[in-house]
Enzyme design. Structure first.
Site, PDB file in Angstrom:
ATOM      1  N   HIS A  86       3.643   3.341  49.061  1.00 30.71           N
ATOM      2  CA  HIS A  86       4.006   3.163  47.479  1.00 30.71           C
ATOM      3  C   HIS A  86       4.066   4.746  46.954  1.00 30.71           C
ATOM      4  O   HIS A  86       4.587   4.698  45.796  1.00 30.71           O
ATOM      5  CB  HIS A  86       2.633   2.183  46.954  1.00 30.71           C
ATOM      6  CG  HIS A  86       1.544   2.978  46.561  1.00 30.71           C
ATOM      7  ND1 HIS A  86       0.536   2.605  47.487  1.00 30.71           N
ATOM      8  CD2 HIS A  86       0.881   3.486  45.451  1.00 30.71           C
ATOM      9  CE1 HIS A  86      -0.880   3.261  46.862  1.00 30.71           C
ATOM     10  NE2 HIS A  86      -0.276   3.736  45.598  1.00 30.71           N
ATOM     11  N   ASP A 222      -0.203   0.657  54.196  1.00 28.42           N
ATOM     12  CA  ASP A 222       0.397   1.480  53.169  1.00 28.42           C
ATOM     13  C   ASP A 222       0.520   3.065  53.578  1.00 28.42           C
ATOM     14  O   ASP A 222      -0.064   3.860  52.912  1.00 28.42           O
ATOM     15  CB  ASP A 222      -0.531   1.188  51.777  1.00 28.42           C
ATOM     16  CG  ASP A 222       0.231   1.662  50.678  1.00 28.42           C
ATOM     17  OD1 ASP A 222       1.335   2.468  50.875  1.00 28.42           O
ATOM     18  OD2 ASP A 222      -0.394   1.484  49.531  1.00 28.42           O
ATOM     19  N   SER A 651      -4.154   8.089  45.754  1.00 24.18           N
ATOM     20  CA  SER A 651      -3.486   7.511  46.557  1.00 24.18           C
ATOM     21  C   SER A 651      -2.713   8.436  47.647  1.00 24.18           C
ATOM     22  O   SER A 651      -2.417   9.400  47.265  1.00 24.18           O
ATOM     23  CB  SER A 651      -2.220   6.515  46.068  1.00 24.18           C
ATOM     24  OG  SER A 651      -2.751   5.238  45.694  1.00 24.18           O
TER      25      SER A 651
END
Ligand code: ARG
Ligand code: GLU
Length: 721
Positions: A86, A222, A651
């Site tokens: 992402h 991810d 992240s």
């Protein structure tokens, strides 16, 4: 009795500080002083100097800010960078076409030549961090007016930055910490040639999409891979075909041994923003009004968009990113409210404040310094209350009705026109380009329904803060918002994208003249002017007062609660957070385990589904249990959780084991624990990571990109004799 009470209090404080071992986002240069001992007691086998050292290579030399919004880490001596899917999504999307759909199918470069450049994407290393508080606060006095204080600080920061020793290819910036009580300078090295190397298909990289987002158990791979390129001298250089793979000072070794319950882990990265030192009064407002107001508005917006996406393939593609981003915060806020309520976040803050006040009142000097700060904060937050709601309503609704966004763009062009022909000609192509991009993800059928769904909330708010003329207009429709919306979008010239783009090409001046009589422009102007007149001035004034009080309260807490170790709120600077691999009790009788496996992916598999489809190749590998060196006891680990204190911006951060080897890739938190941005609670706050073995398995076995794994250094720390 009194003695017993004091004893109990000391007991509680002592144990709550022990239990909170996992809380905190620490500055790497202070680890040795503040954290090393505790990190070692939790199992860390390396030293603080191995993590952060200025002159010798340390782990920090492998960590980058990825594009300023995520974290990445260098995992090979040839500049290979690992981050989340992402985080790399924008790059993946930009290179995707119907024929080469990297979002759907993934992308893998077979050699350097196939790696794809990304305009505007950069990574930043931190060369060193310096405490510059004394220099920046030089001359600042407590009696100073806020404005003068700010001006002096800016001036000092300029001086410090200019005097900083640095190479020509280095940069520096200074940030305030602890609400502006301390200042640190970061000397940075930024590389602007960052190329896409690999990404799994979305059915792996974003498996479970919005349904699974913020949730445990999770089964998402991810991750994506990039490579840093440098000039021939290994220094930062603008993109060029002559550039070569960057040779880092440090790259992370990767452990194939996985993690077990209780293992030490740490997360190294760039957390964005937290507010851990608010008073109870502020937290109460967030839980009771601010979050619920924003959630309610997004409920409506998401329902509208979802309704269209389900029935229209084109709209589904156009609105997917918008929907995901609206849903991301919407879901987070719900978890935040739930978690704060369940753990009595407000009550805990109140108890803390009682103890704070007790100590302050017990000392004449503290009383004089800090005796009124909490009371003043409470008063200020009470004043903020209605303005905060008005801010949330305006700030949430206006950007979601995108007709208003078009108007803002055209008003900007109009302003350029007013400055003269030259300014107009510079602005015109920019406006055209922006609107052309914007319209790619816009459909007026959706927008008119958003207007219909959201305007009732604007009109329904306390009338002291809404625009009288807009209320009047709405009254004319007697609650029939559908008719209001239909008429408005029919009469404005701005709802139809083709007309707007055509007018911008053929007769931009004519279009700008038409704005004067357009009903949608009139409406947007009334909304904006009302906000600027009735909300913004007071909001700004109260917020400035709160900021100054928060600064005092922060210093006060550090002076008064001396047994507590304080960490600064996240501000997008490099931090280390650490804890152990640990499950949690989500609700009554629901206990969560620490690992998920490929078996769980298959349990969630729904053939052809938008969120839960699984690629054929992955199903095949699962059937054959063909996990190579990456499986564990016949199973393929996918994700795991630990008690590391993370937030947005973390992240893509590496999860490191006791030796500093890479064991996971951080990408999310558990829903019940998202209130860790406001009040960390060790019982339910957990971060979610992809197991690094799953990442390598996908690269090697799924994508057949084993040549990338060959670049990496794989280790077995647990098998060492
Ligand atoms: N919740 C994570 C974050 O805040 C992941 C978001 C991306 N994933 C998604 N399914 N939308 O960024
Ligand atoms: N997904 C978040 C991000 O993009 C990290 C998760 C969190 O907020 O902890 O930064």
């Amino acid at each position: 009795m009194k003695v017993l009470k004091l004893f109990l209090l000391a007991f509680v404080l002592f144990f709550s500080s022990l239990a909170r071992a996992d809380e905190g986002m620490w500055l790497p240069l202070l680890l040795e002083k503040l954290n090393e001992q505790q990190m070692k007691s939790l199992g860390m086998k390396i030293s603080a100097k191995d993590i952060y050292s200025v002159n010798n290579g340390s782990l920090k030399d492998a960590i980058v800010s990825f594009g300023g919004f995520c974290t990445g880490e260098v995992i090979s001596s040839k500049g290979l960078v690992l981050t989340n899917h992402h985080c790399g999504f924008d790059a993946i999307q930009n290179h995707s076409t119907l024929d080469n759909n990297y979002i759907r199918d993934g992308f893998w470069a077979r050699n350097y030549a196939e790696e794809i450049p990304n305009q505007g994407l950069f990574v930043t290393f931190i060369a060193r961090i310096e405490d510059v508080s004394k220099l920046v606060l030089n001359g600042v006095t407590s009696g100073m007016a806020e404005k003068d204080r700010q001006a002096l600080i800016e001036k000092n920061m300029g001086l410090v930055k200019n005097a900083a020793k640095r190479e020509t290819y280095q940069d520096a910036f200074i940030r305030g910490f602890f609400e502006g009580n301390q200042y640190y300078m970061f000397v940075t090295e930024t590389y602007n040639d960052v190329r896409l190397v690999g990404a799994p298909p979305s059915s792996i990289g974003n498996f479970g999409k919005d349904t699974d987002n913020w949730m445990w158990p999770r089964h998402t791979g991810d991750f994506s891979l990039f490579r840093i390129y440098a000039g021939k001298d290994n220094k930062p250089a603008a993109y060029s075909t002559e550039n070569v793979p960057f040779v880092p000072k440090k790259s992370l070794s990767i452990s194939l041994d996985g993690t077990a319950k209780g293992d030490f882990t740490m997360i190294f990265g760039f957390p964005g923003r937290t507010t851990e030192y608010l008073p109870a009064a502020a937290v109460k407002q967030i839980v009771e009004v601010n979050d619920p107001t924003k959630i309610a508005i997004r409920d409506k917006a998401l329902a509208v968009i979802d309704g269209f996406m389900r029935n229209d393939e084109q709209i589904k593609i156009q609105y997917a990113a918008k929907y995901a981003s609206i849903a991301n915060a919407w879901k987070k806020w719900q978890g935040e409210v739930l978690g704060l309520n369940r753990t009595d976040g407000v009550g805990k803050k109140k108890k803390y404040e009682e103890e704070f006040n007790r100590r302050v009142l017990a000392s004449a000097q503290l009383k004089q310094q800090y005796g009124t700060v909490l009371g003043d904060l409470e008063k200020a937050y009470a004043e903020l209350y209605p303005y905060g709601i008005a801010r949330d309503i305006y700030g949430e609704i206006i950007p979601k009705i995108e007709l208003f966004t078009v108007i803002q763009q055209l008003k900007q062009l109009k302003a350029a026109q007013n400055q003269g022909e030259a300014a107009f000609q510079t602005q015109l192509p920019k406006t055209k380009e922006r609107l052309r991009e914007f319209y790619k993800e816009y459909d007026s059928r959706v927008d008119v329904k958003l207007f219909e769904a959201l305007m009732p909330i604007y009109i329904g708010q306390d009338s002291a803060y809404s625009a009288p003329s807009v209320r009047q207009k709405s009254a004319g429709y007697a609650g029939d918002y559908a008719r209001w919306a239909q008429e408005l979008y029919k009469t404005t010239v701005l709802a139809d994208e083709n007309k707007v783009l055509e007018a911008l090409d053929k007769d931009p001046a004519g279009l700008l003249n038409a704005l004067a009589n357009d009903p949608a422009v009139a409406l947007q102007t009334e909304l904006a002017q009302n906000y600027s007149a009735k909300v913004l001035p007071r909001l700004t004034e109260i917020q400035a007062r709160i900021n100054a009080l928060q600064r005092t309260y922060m210093q006060a807490q550090m002076d008064v609660m001396t047994e507590k170790k304080f960490y600064p709120d996240a501000n997008s600077t490099l931090r280390v957070t650490y804890g152990t691999v640990k499950g949690y009790e989500a609700r009554d009788a629901v206990t969560y385990d620490i690992h998920t496996y490929l078996d769980g992916v298959m349990e969630k598999y729904v053939p052809g589904d938008y969120e839960f489809d699984v690629p054929a190749k992955l199903r095949e590998l699962y059937q054959k249990k063909d996990y190579g060196q990456y499986g564990a006891a016949g199973k393929m680990p996918v994700c795991f959780i630990a008690a590391n204190h993370t937030t947005g911006g973390n992240s893509g951060s590496p999860a490191l084991d006791a030796y500093g080897n890479l064991v996971g890739l951080n990408f999310d938190r558990v829903w019940e624990g998202t209130m860790s941005d406001i009040n960390y609670d060790p019982s339910i706050c957990r971060n979610i990571m992809v197991d690094i073995r799953y990442v390598l398995f996908i690269i090697d076995k799924y994508a057949g990109a084993g040549h990338l794994v060959k670049e990496m250094k794989l280790v077995h720390p647990k098998k060492k004799k």
